[in-house]
Scaffold this active site. Structure first.
Site, PDB file in Angstrom:
ATOM      1  N   GLU A  78       6.248  71.733 -30.703  1.00 58.82           N
ATOM      2  CA  GLU A  78       6.010  70.488 -31.426  1.00 58.82           C
ATOM      3  C   GLU A  78       5.318  70.766 -32.757  1.00 58.82           C
ATOM      4  OE1 GLU A  78       7.158  67.680 -30.600  1.00 58.82           O
ATOM      5  OE2 GLU A  78       7.749  68.004 -28.511  1.00 58.82           O
ATOM      6  N   CYS A 141       1.240  63.761 -23.484  1.00 55.59           N
ATOM      7  CA  CYS A 141       1.499  65.008 -24.212  1.00 55.59           C
ATOM      8  C   CYS A 141       1.060  64.890 -25.669  1.00 55.59           C
ATOM      9  CB  CYS A 141       2.982  65.366 -24.130  1.00 55.59           C
ATOM     10  SG  CYS A 141       3.536  65.844 -22.480  1.00 55.59           S
ATOM     11  N   HIS A 165       7.105  71.411 -25.428  1.00 60.58           N
ATOM     12  CA  HIS A 165       7.751  70.646 -24.372  1.00 60.58           C
ATOM     13  C   HIS A 165       8.852  71.479 -23.716  1.00 60.58           C
ATOM     14  CE1 HIS A 165       6.273  66.501 -25.652  1.00 60.58           C
ATOM     15  NE2 HIS A 165       6.131  66.522 -24.339  1.00 60.58           N
TER      16      HIS A 165
END
Length: 212
Positions: A78, A141, A165
């Site tokens: 991310e 998250c 992820h």
């Protein structure tokens, strides 16, 4: 480097979370990195305090959080977290924040300071599906990635932080033929490759963006 790698407890009526299953199978030494592992609850109200206490009692150069992204077909580092909790479903404490700021004195967003493109490319170089993600969602998250950015900004200026992820594993998609999954051993291999790339002082300047 001393790296803390976290995974999450199962949530949404599931009995397994591939993030924690993969973290438990990581080697304790990856390249030149020493790995510690921590299981986080899928709880908006609890994760901050657990992370705070862990960082206060241990010195880590890097914190890398791992989470489940059901429906994705790749391992996805991310790039950024945003300052909003907007939960589609309640967490494991039956708490469902909607349109709530994570930290009122925080920035609108925090960008991971890890070499996310190098990490993504390292995953791809292993022959595994990897992609750079520009949205960590608005569930726990994203909350954890944002909180790590907040801590780095306010308290730990030398801390490096990030989030990856991972897809479902096959046993989670039985009876769901159109839902992608990835064998656990491949997720472990992808995370290992990404962690090895953390050693890069500078990120790669390659095109891994999207058009939408």
């Amino acid at each position: 480097m001393h790296i803390l790698v976290t995974g999450f407890a199962p949530f949404d009526n599931q009995n397994i979370n591939p993030s924690w299953e993969a973290v438990t199978q990581l080697e304790d030494i990856i390249g030149t990195h020493t790995i510690d592992k921590l299981k986080l609850p899928t709880s908006f109200k609890k994760v901050d305090n657990i992370i705070n206490k862990t960082l206060a009692s241990n010195h880590y150069d890097v914190v890398l959080a791992i989470g489940q992204a059901g429906g994705r077909n790749a391992i996805t580092p991310e790039r950024v977290a945003i300052n909003i909790d907007d939960a589609r479903i309640p967490d494991n404490d039956d708490f469902q924040p909607i349109d709530q700021a994570i930290h009122l004195d925080g920035a609108p967003a925090y960008f991971s300071n890890l070499p996310v493109k190098a990490m993504t490319q390292s995953i791809i170089n292993q022959g595994l599906p990897g992609a750079l993600s520009n949205s960590a969602g608005t569930y726990v998250c994203n909350h954890v990635l944002y909180h790590l950015g907040y801590l780095q900004d306010k308290h730990y200026p030398h801390l490096r932080f990030g989030f990856i992820h991972v897809p479902y594993i096959p046993e989670q998609v039985i009876g769901k033929p159109d839902t992608p999954s990835m064998p656990l051993e491949k997720i472990v291999a992808g995370l290992t490759a990404a962690i090895e790339a953390i050693s890069n002082d500078e990120d790669l300047r390659i095109a891994l963006g999207t058009t939408e």
